[in-house]
Design an enzyme around this catalytic site. Structure first.
Site, PDB file in Angstrom:
ATOM      1  N   SER A  63       0.838  -1.195   0.000  1.00 33.24           N
ATOM      2  CA  SER A  63       0.000   0.000   0.000  1.00 33.24           C
ATOM      3  C   SER A  63       0.877   1.250   0.000  1.00 33.24           C
ATOM      4  O   SER A  63       1.726   1.404  -0.872  1.00 33.24           O
ATOM      5  CB  SER A  63      -0.956  -0.031   1.199  1.00 33.24           C
ATOM      6  OG  SER A  63      -1.964   0.932   1.073  1.00 33.24           O
ATOM      7  N   GLU A  72      -1.801  -2.414  -8.149  1.00 32.30           N
ATOM      8  CA  GLU A  72      -3.017  -2.762  -7.403  1.00 32.30           C
ATOM      9  C   GLU A  72      -3.506  -1.528  -6.672  1.00 32.30           C
ATOM     10  O   GLU A  72      -2.756  -0.576  -6.479  1.00 32.30           O
ATOM     11  CB  GLU A  72      -2.745  -3.927  -6.445  1.00 32.30           C
ATOM     12  CG  GLU A  72      -1.787  -3.619  -5.294  1.00 32.30           C
ATOM     13  CD  GLU A  72      -2.473  -3.081  -4.044  1.00 32.30           C
ATOM     14  OE1 GLU A  72      -3.649  -3.396  -3.806  1.00 32.30           O
ATOM     15  OE2 GLU A  72      -1.815  -2.319  -3.309  1.00 32.30           O
ATOM     16  N   HIS A  98      -4.564  -5.710  -1.342  1.00 32.52           N
ATOM     17  CA  HIS A  98      -5.155  -5.429  -0.036  1.00 32.52           C
ATOM     18  C   HIS A  98      -6.096  -6.525   0.455  1.00 32.52           C
ATOM     19  O   HIS A  98      -6.633  -6.419   1.557  1.00 32.52           O
ATOM     20  CB  HIS A  98      -5.920  -4.101  -0.094  1.00 32.52           C
ATOM     21  CG  HIS A  98      -5.042  -2.892  -0.057  1.00 32.52           C
ATOM     22  ND1 HIS A  98      -4.203  -2.556  -1.097  1.00 32.52           N
ATOM     23  CD2 HIS A  98      -4.864  -1.930   0.890  1.00 32.52           C
ATOM     24  CE1 HIS A  98      -3.559  -1.440  -0.801  1.00 32.52           C
ATOM     25  NE2 HIS A  98      -3.942  -1.036   0.400  1.00 32.52           N
TER      26      HIS A  98
END
Length: 333
Positions: free
Chosen positions: A111, A234, A302
């Site tokens: 992330s 992503e 995630h």
């Protein structure tokens, strides 16, 4: 450049480069630490453990100093993020890259930690790892936490045979349960990967969380995307409007004209803005006519469980047969 495999007690130093998760949801963070310790790892908390300054764990200097202090600790072999956030890009100018060149270590997270992983790779050439974080990943409950741990542990501790194929998990989840109240395992969904565009290729793996990359794209901290690279991207909790913009940044920057293939991770809790479109369909619209292989809904993202992927290593993508393989060792054995 590759970090050496740990030959003695495996010690993880935990840094909080953005969100103050150990202060805001201590039950989740502490559960993650306890899980890792139950698996034989020793965990050293950074000096921002339990601290909070509004939306972040500390000032920019304090967050950079915490990372550097853990980096300089000779007992620590692995530096792992506590969680992501939004502001890791702020600390990039203050990281001790020269020390890391001389003393390469495993750096892992996902992330918002993408900023740190790619900056380290750009500045040092050190392979970094897009993979689990203490609270968000190892604070999860079984069986998902066990599967994520197995991928992580084998990547950093086992001398595997290459090519090493990432075996598709049979189930996955992005169910939301309040972390402070979670007392059960999350719902399991049948898993599959999507061949968006057929074909196969090999190349250097580069990428991470796309939303985070926008915070330092085009700077000295973003590695140059070269011809033949395999782009891994992503995102999480975004809508169709937002990811069209993010994909279009890559289009306008000429990225899609260089890469030999694309791996698109699952999108946690995607909002299609009532379009009925999935992220890979929006990606195709943005790219336009292309023959490069594209595989979507890959499990390094995630959602749970999560693979550990070495940024900078050579990988093979076979979108036709829905396969991804690591072609070289990520550590110096």
């Amino acid at each position: 450049m590759k970090a050496k495999k740990a030959e003695k007690e495996m010690v993880i130093g935990v840094f909080s480069s953005s969100s103050p998760i150990s202060a805001t949801v201590p039950v989740r963070y502490d559960r993650g630490v306890q899980y890792l310790e139950s698996k034989g790892y020793k965990v050293i908390n950074g000096n921002l453990y339990g601290k909070k300054e509004s939306y972040r764990s500390g000032t920019i200097k304090e967050r950079a100093d915490e990372f550097n202090e853990l980096l300089h600790n000779e007992d620590i072999q692995i530096l792992m993020a506590s969680i992501g956030g939004n502001n890791t890009n702020s600390i990039l100018p203050y990281i001790d890259y020269e020390y890391l060149k001389a003393h390469p270590k495993v750096v892992i997270g996902y992330s918002d930690t993408t900023a740190l992983l790619l900056a380290i790779y750009a500045k040092t050439g050190l392979i970094t790892f897009y993979g689990p974080a203490v609270a968000s990943s190892f604070g999860e409950l079984p069986p998902f936490v066990d599967w994520t741990f197995d991928y992580f542990h084998s990547m950093l501790n086992e001398k595997m045979n290459y090519p090493y194929y990432f075996n598709k998990p049979t189930v996955w989840t992005d169910e939301f349960i309040n972390w402070s109240e979670q007392d059960r395992s999350k719902e399991q969904y049948a898993n599959d990967w999507i061949c968006v565009n057929p074909g196969s290729c090999q190349g250097r793996l580069i990428g991470g969380n796309l939303n985070t990359m926008e915070g330092f794209f085009g700077t000295e901290y973003m590695p140059e995307i070269k011809n033949g690279d395999i782009l891994f991207i992503e995102d999480s909790l975004k809508d169709a409007c937002t990811i069209e913009r993010s994909f279009s940044l890559l289009k306008l920057a000429g990225v899609f004209d260089k890469v030999s293939g694309i791996i698109l991770g699952k999108h946690e809790k995607f909002d299609d803005n009532e379009t009925g479109k999935r992220p890979h369909e929006i990606l195709l619209e943005v790219i336009g006519d292309t023959k490069i292989p594209i595989l979507a809904d890959f499990d390094c993202c995630h959602t749970h469980p999560m693979f550990t992927m070495p940024i900078g290593c050579k990988v093979m993508l076979d979108a036709t047969n829905k396969q991804v393989a690591l072609m070289e060792a990520p550590l110096d054995y």
